[in-house]
Design an enzyme around this catalytic site. Structure first.
Site, PDB file in Angstrom:
ATOM      1  N   HIS A 233       0.802  -1.207   0.000  1.00  0.00           N
ATOM      2  CA  HIS A 233       0.000   0.000   0.000  1.00  0.00           C
ATOM      3  C   HIS A 233       0.843   1.268   0.000  1.00  0.00           C
ATOM      4  O   HIS A 233       0.646   2.126  -0.849  1.00  0.00           O
ATOM      5  CB  HIS A 233      -1.052   0.048   1.109  1.00  0.00           C
ATOM      6  CG  HIS A 233      -1.898   1.251   0.897  1.00  0.00           C
ATOM      7  ND1 HIS A 233      -2.815   1.322  -0.113  1.00  0.00           N
ATOM      8  CD2 HIS A 233      -1.860   2.474   1.442  1.00  0.00           C
ATOM      9  CE1 HIS A 233      -3.332   2.527  -0.156  1.00  0.00           C
ATOM     10  NE2 HIS A 233      -2.777   3.249   0.779  1.00  0.00           N
ATOM     11  N   TYR A 237       1.846   5.464  -2.287  1.00  0.00           N
ATOM     12  CA  TYR A 237       2.144   6.849  -1.940  1.00  0.00           C
ATOM     13  C   TYR A 237       3.538   7.239  -2.376  1.00  0.00           C
ATOM     14  O   TYR A 237       3.822   8.418  -2.579  1.00  0.00           O
ATOM     15  CB  TYR A 237       1.899   7.080  -0.442  1.00  0.00           C
ATOM     16  CG  TYR A 237       0.429   6.974  -0.219  1.00  0.00           C
ATOM     17  CD1 TYR A 237      -0.400   8.041  -0.561  1.00  0.00           C
ATOM     18  CD2 TYR A 237      -0.155   5.790   0.188  1.00  0.00           C
ATOM     19  CE1 TYR A 237      -1.763   7.927  -0.466  1.00  0.00           C
ATOM     20  CE2 TYR A 237      -1.521   5.670   0.282  1.00  0.00           C
ATOM     21  CZ  TYR A 237      -2.326   6.742  -0.041  1.00  0.00           C
ATOM     22  OH  TYR A 237      -3.665   6.628   0.029  1.00  0.00           O
ATOM     23  N   HIS A 384      -9.997   1.082 -11.067  1.00  0.00           N
ATOM     24  CA  HIS A 384      -9.648   2.072 -10.044  1.00  0.00           C
ATOM     25  C   HIS A 384      -8.198   2.530 -10.175  1.00  0.00           C
ATOM     26  O   HIS A 384      -7.916   3.719 -10.261  1.00  0.00           O
ATOM     27  CB  HIS A 384      -9.904   1.477  -8.650  1.00  0.00           C
ATOM     28  CG  HIS A 384      -9.135   2.146  -7.560  1.00  0.00           C
ATOM     29  ND1 HIS A 384      -9.483   3.384  -7.071  1.00  0.00           N
ATOM     30  CD2 HIS A 384      -8.031   1.779  -6.880  1.00  0.00           C
ATOM     31  CE1 HIS A 384      -8.626   3.743  -6.135  1.00  0.00           C
ATOM     32  NE2 HIS A 384      -7.729   2.789  -5.999  1.00  0.00           N
ATOM     33  N   PHE A 385      -7.267   1.566 -10.215  1.00  0.00           N
ATOM     34  CA  PHE A 385      -5.894   2.057 -10.120  1.00  0.00           C
ATOM     35  C   PHE A 385      -5.314   2.561 -11.431  1.00  0.00           C
ATOM     36  O   PHE A 385      -4.256   3.162 -11.433  1.00  0.00           O
ATOM     37  CB  PHE A 385      -4.964   1.073  -9.402  1.00  0.00           C
ATOM     38  CG  PHE A 385      -4.777  -0.264 -10.036  1.00  0.00           C
ATOM     39  CD1 PHE A 385      -4.210  -0.399 -11.265  1.00  0.00           C
ATOM     40  CD2 PHE A 385      -5.156  -1.408  -9.341  1.00  0.00           C
ATOM     41  CE1 PHE A 385      -4.018  -1.633 -11.833  1.00  0.00           C
ATOM     42  CE2 PHE A 385      -4.969  -2.652  -9.904  1.00  0.00           C
ATOM     43  CZ  PHE A 385      -4.402  -2.768 -11.156  1.00  0.00           C
ATOM     44  N   HIS A 386      -6.011   2.345 -12.545  1.00  0.00           N
ATOM     45  CA  HIS A 386      -5.549   3.048 -13.746  1.00  0.00           C
ATOM     46  C   HIS A 386      -5.914   4.528 -13.666  1.00  0.00           C
ATOM     47  O   HIS A 386      -5.336   5.347 -14.383  1.00  0.00           O
ATOM     48  CB  HIS A 386      -6.094   2.409 -15.024  1.00  0.00           C
ATOM     49  CG  HIS A 386      -5.315   1.195 -15.430  1.00  0.00           C
ATOM     50  ND1 HIS A 386      -5.651  -0.067 -15.036  1.00  0.00           N
ATOM     51  CD2 HIS A 386      -4.185   1.057 -16.167  1.00  0.00           C
ATOM     52  CE1 HIS A 386      -4.770  -0.928 -15.513  1.00  0.00           C
ATOM     53  NE2 HIS A 386      -3.860  -0.272 -16.200  1.00  0.00           N
ATOM     54  N   ARG A 447     -10.359  -9.750 -12.511  1.00  0.00           N
ATOM     55  CA  ARG A 447      -9.132  -9.179 -13.049  1.00  0.00           C
ATOM     56  C   ARG A 447      -8.118 -10.310 -13.244  1.00  0.00           C
ATOM     57  O   ARG A 447      -8.397 -11.460 -12.905  1.00  0.00           O
ATOM     58  CB  ARG A 447      -8.565  -8.135 -12.084  1.00  0.00           C
ATOM     59  CG  ARG A 447      -8.048  -8.744 -10.793  1.00  0.00           C
ATOM     60  CD  ARG A 447      -7.557  -7.705  -9.815  1.00  0.00           C
ATOM     61  NE  ARG A 447      -6.224  -7.232 -10.175  1.00  0.00           N
ATOM     62  CZ  ARG A 447      -5.386  -6.660  -9.295  1.00  0.00           C
ATOM     63  NH1 ARG A 447      -5.754  -6.513  -8.030  1.00  0.00           N
ATOM     64  NH2 ARG A 447      -4.193  -6.247  -9.670  1.00  0.00           N
ATOM     65  N   ARG A 448      -6.942  -9.998 -13.782  1.00  0.00           N
ATOM     66  CA  ARG A 448      -5.834 -10.945 -13.907  1.00  0.00           C
ATOM     67  C   ARG A 448      -6.263 -12.267 -14.522  1.00  0.00           C
ATOM     68  O   ARG A 448      -5.869 -13.329 -14.049  1.00  0.00           O
ATOM     69  CB  ARG A 448      -5.251 -11.250 -12.528  1.00  0.00           C
ATOM     70  CG  ARG A 448      -4.659 -10.078 -11.837  1.00  0.00           C
ATOM     71  CD  ARG A 448      -4.026 -10.455 -10.538  1.00  0.00           C
ATOM     72  NE  ARG A 448      -2.910  -9.565 -10.265  1.00  0.00           N
ATOM     73  CZ  ARG A 448      -2.142  -9.651  -9.198  1.00  0.00           C
ATOM     74  NH1 ARG A 448      -2.348 -10.601  -8.323  1.00  0.00           N
ATOM     75  NH2 ARG A 448      -1.162  -8.816  -9.009  1.00  0.00           N
TER      76      ARG A 448
END
Ligand code: HEM
Ligand SMILES: [Cu+2]
Ligand SMILES: [Cu+2]
Lengths: 582, 269, 67
Positions: A233, A237, A384-386, A447-448
């Site tokens: 995680h 950041y 989300h993370f794209h 996913r994946r």
């Protein structure tokens, strides 16, 4: 002396060299992204043997979120420290040494992954690392993969030492001055990084590497997985803080104004330092073997981690507005028109920020402990993370490249219109891809997964159809890849451009509310580090102790599953026995 | 520290938002009681699941009036039971089902399509989740955690039967002679166990050398009945004959036993 | 030009998510617009905005660039 390369020619070379590795990784990663979108949507059968998909996906993940991002940000950090302290690095040799370590690590891990595209190598046999960027045991990669990863991370540690050292020397000479904001951001980010990488360092060095070398027979899969997310995680950041740094430092400048508040920027980075790590368990809401209480603590910490992002949203918008008004913008929303939309660096970062708001929203959903069950590991998650790492970070990095390149080379940007089209194309492509991924995830599409179509059931779309979503994903992926290609054209074009003397100054204007307004305690890095460590200890001691107590340090048994197992054996058995081998 | 007024409002609004989200999630967990996957089960040895109390008996078991437990082993690249070559997971409607899922190899998931029944399956750990199945229907099951080369082939099915059609029969024992002299009668006694807690009826189909005998049986809840099939060998030549007995209960899962009967002198090896 | 070329580009980009999801929104209310129709409508919308931007406003002579 105005451009960076004139002030610090040797450092500019380091930064350029880091950026170029970053961009090569971006190119490789993007190509893989295209293959993924085309294959898994069923638009185009790219892989005759679907197993190859996972080599591709590992390449995509590792080259983009480890290589592309981190190589770029170490370059940015060299720039930030040297400009804001107004001194070159203490020892160029030392600087190149971490560059060398990181390169060696990248090469080893990269080769281990890419070797997976070929089934059998002369002498060494089957080498592969199809373990995805999360490398969950008992899936096992070639030792070279873990070794490369470890060396890469040690390289970043040494880089951090370089920056701390610069600051330390500067402080001896300027005992009464506040840490300049850019350096402050670098130092807090690196402190966070040192704490965060402990998890993955232990996982790799104490368990996975010896295990892949055959020195350990078993590992505890839940333990190594938890150690991964201890790092997994906060690494988010580590990507995001440099992007924020660009929003705090470059965006106001390019908008024609000044940063709204220096103290608040410091507060934001301190919040990241202390809250980033004790949240990793939110990736494990669905893991057996971790009690509900620990998950709950991670959830609360995660929610508080929204705070620095929300504060950033305010500061960024306020600074942009200030800039726009300086340029003559008026009215409640009219000032938006006065922003320099024709500047690709500005537009790219503004669009990145906008998409981040959307990503933050789907992130809040993910973080909700119970609603997470609906979306965990579904296609929603890459959706989300794209938006976050794939746009807020990636697009900000690409956009700021358009500002950095002239500074680092003394050459004019190859083509502003082309660069502008590039960032806008990213926005459009990502809108298609990410939106459709989110929706596909809600239908339960995982996913994946190379070929998410099944014999026994179909996914039912309440509104629209799966086919439409797939088409949008493939279209979006294609536009994104095109966007990366244009980016590379601009970069190469700039590198080959003639020298120019019209490049704007690299000096960052003073914030509206400067460091003199911020309490001294904000600069007390020791204090914040101690608090960060205490929070981590509180959040992680008990879960880790409980996992070790339950399953043992080396786990309750189980074999390794090397990903270099000959795939043909498996397939042959499938063909002859009509069932999967056990 | 100089904080702008608007900034202060924004900060307060942000904090309110955060606290509100935490409160909502907490309410979901405590108020409505949405249970999380947790650490309630002991660890298991993934290499010795065959000797494990629970996982040596995979499949559905009734544990209360309308409470069931389903023990599932995930493996590269299917579920036992749930996916091929094993039968689907079968449960009755109107029941409360607790799944116990573990893995014998790598990390998988156990995810019921279109629902929030979704868990990681980690070797050594046991994931448990309790689900209420109200209506008779079918659900797809898939693995959403990358588990190797054929991960995308890993799927299964959960069939929710109408309560009145749901059976859990087993054949724990068959008492059958291995050899009879030609002309003698052979008696084959099948023990039929009803593992449901309710009385259930079914049909046993016995096949011997192409001939079928059927017998309707009613078994009390949690008890067994013995059913005897008689084979007359008068018209048979000396040879080896195979027999089988099958429970015809309409479940996807087949419950059967088979064996061989030698008529006449056993052949010397 | 009423707005600069770059502003037009951004404006067109912003229309895309709206157009994409407008169809979904209509579907939720049971109005089924075919994909072809949706694509045609979006092309028309972007074309209209472009035309509006390109055709000079009254009194606007040489299409001054603003950004
Ligand atoms: C050309 C642009 C891109 C395209 C077409 C693309 C496409 C995709 C697709 C389709 C997936 C999902 C694969 C699956 O789960 O089966 C994926 C996963 C992923 N992408 Fe991208 N992507 C792009 C750019 C990026 C960027 C810029 C980043 C980050 C900097 C990124 C990071 C990731 C990561 C971390 C994953 C997850 C890998 C995993 O599950 O192990 N992608 N991408
Ligand atoms: Cu996270
Ligand atoms: Cu799987």
């Amino acid at each position: 002396m105005s451009t960076y390369v004139e002030r610090f020619p040797a450092e500019a070379k380091v930064i350029r060299s880091a950026f170029y590795v970053s961009f090569v990784s971006l190119a490789i990663g993007a190509l893989m992204g295209l293959l993924q979108t085309l294959h898994r949507t069923g638009m185009f059968e790219v892989f005759s043997e679907p197993g190859t998909y996972y080599t591709v996906l590992t390449t995509h993940g590792v080259f983009l979120v480890i290589a592309f991002t981190i190589w770029f940000l170490v370059g940015v950090f060299v720039w930030a420290v040297t400009t804001s302290l107004d001194r070159g690095v203490e020892s160029l040799r030392f600087t190149w040494s971490w560059y060398g370590l990181m390169s060696l690590g990248t090469a080893l891990a990269g080769i281990a992954i890419l070797a997976g595209f070929v089934d059998d190598w002369p002498i060494v046999g089957d080498v592969s690392a199809d373990v995805l960027f999360t490398f969950y045991a008992p899936l096992q990669a070639h030792p070279m993969f873990y070794l490369g990863l470890a060396i890469f991370i040690v390289g970043t540690w040494v880089a951090g030492v370089d920056w701390f050292r610069s600051w330390w020397v500067w402080k001896q000479e300027n005992p009464d001055e506040r840490i300049p904001l850019p350096t402050f951001m670098v130092l807090t980010t690196m402190l966070m990084w040192y704490i965060a990488t402990l998890g993955v360092a232990v996982a790799v060095l104490a368990f996975l590497l010896p295990w892949s070398l055959g020195l350990l027979e078993t590992v505890n899969p839940l333990l190594t997985r938890t150690l991964f997310w201890f790092f997994g995680h906060p690494v988010v950041y580590f990507w995001l803080m440099p992007a924020y740094m660009m929003w705090y430092l470059l965006l106001p400048k390019i908008s024609g104004g000044r940063l709204f508040s220096d103290p608040l920027a410091r507060v934001v980075f301190i919040l990241f330092l202390i809250l980033s790590v004790p949240t990793g368990i939110h990736h494990q809401y669905l893991d057996p073997g971790i009690s509900e209480g620990f998950k709950f603590i991670a959830m609360t910490n995660t929610m508080f981690l929204l705070l620095p992002s929300l504060l950033t949203a305010f500061t960024v918008v306020a600074s942009m507005e200030h800039g726009a008004r300086q340029r003559g913008g008026e009215g409640h929303f009219g000032w938006l028109k006065a922003l320099p939309w024709g500047n690709p660096a500005f537009t790219g970062m503004a669009l990145a920020g906008l998409m981040f708001a959307a990503g933050g929203f789907s992130g809040m959903i993910n973080a909700g402990m119970n609603i997470n069950y609906l979306v965990h590991n579904s296609f929603w998650v890459p959706g989300h993370f794209h938006l976050t790492v794939g746009t807020a970070v990636a697009l900000t990095f690409m956009a700021s490249t358009y500002w950095f390149l002239p500074q680092l080379t003394g050459r004019k940007l190859f083509s502003r219109p082309l660069a502008l089209v590039q960032v806008v194309l990213w926005f459009v492509g990502m809108t298609f891809m990410s939106n459709a991924m989110h929706r596909a995830g809600l239908l339960g599409i995982p996913r994946r997964t190379a070929e998410p179509w099944y014999d026994g059931f179909e996914f039912e779309a309440g509104v629209g159809s799966v086919g439409e979503l797939n088409a949008q994903i493939a279209l979006g992926g294609t536009l994104l890849t095109l966007s990366v290609a244009i980016f590379l054209v601009v970069v190469i074009g700039t590198a080959l451009n003639g020298k120019s003397s019209e490049i704007e100054t690299s000096v960052i204007p003073e914030p509206l509310s400067g460091p003199e307004d911020s309490p001294l305690v904000l600069d007390n890095l020791k204090l914040w580090t101690v608090i960060a460590v205490v929070l981590v200890v509180l959040a992680y001691t008990l879960p880790l102790a409980s996992i070790i107590d339950r399953g043992g340090l080396l786990g309750p048994g189980g074999r390794a599953f090397p990903m270099s197992l000959d795939s043909l054996v498996v397939l042959a058995q499938l063909a002859t026995e009509g069932a999967l081998p056990r | 520290m100089n904080v702008h007024q608007y900034e202060r409002y924004w900060l307060i609004a942000a904090l309110v938002l955060i606290v509100a989200i935490i409160a909502t999630v907490t309410y979901g967990a405590v108020g409505i009681g949405i249970a999380m996957i947790d650490d309630s089960e002991e660890t298991v040895d993934p290499d010795a699941l065959g000797e494990h109390e629970r996982f040596s008996e995979t499949g559905t078991h009734q544990v209360g009036e309308n409470e069931y437990e389903v023990n599932v082993i995930a493996w590269q690249f299917s579920y036992e039971p749930g996916g091929s070559p094993d039968p689907p997971i079968e449960v009755p409607a109107g029941s409360e089902v607790t799944f116990y899922v573990t893995s014998e190899d790598v990390i998988h998931s156990f995810s019921v399509v279109g629902t929030n029944v979704n868990t990681m399956v980690i070797p050594g750990e046991v994931a448990t989740m309790t689900v209420e199945f109200d209506e008779a229907t079918e659900y797809g099951l898939l693995c959403n955690e990358y588990c190797g080369e054929l991960h995308h082939d890993m799927e299964g099915e959960i069939i929710v039967h109408p309560e009145e059609e749901f059976d859990l029969f087993e054949i724990p024992a068959v008492d059958a002679p291995e050899q009879v002299d030609a002309g003698e009668e052979a008696e084959i006694t099948v023990t039929l166990a009803n593992e449901r807690h309710q009385e259930r009826s079914t049909t046993l189909a016995f096949e011997f050398d192409g001939d079928e005998q059927r017998e309707d049986v009613t078994v009390d809840g949690e008890s067994t009945e013995e059913v005897t099939f008689t084979v007359d060998t008068t018209d048979l030549e000396d040879d080896d004959y195979s027999w089988s007995v099958t429970v015809e209960d309409g479940m996807e899962r087949t419950v059967d036993e088979s064996g061989q009967l030698t008529v006449g002198e056993p052949e010397e090896d | 030009m009423r707005i600069s070329r770059s502003s037009l580009l951004i404006l067109a980009a912003f229309m895309i998510p709206v157009v994409v999801e407008f169809r979904t929104l209509l579907l939720m209310f049971g109005i089924d617009v075919s994909i072809e129709a949706a694509v045609a409508a979006s092309v028309a919308a972007v074309a209209a905005v472009t035309l509006w931007a390109v055709i000079p406003a009254r009194g606007d002579h040489d299409g001054a660039e603003t950004a």
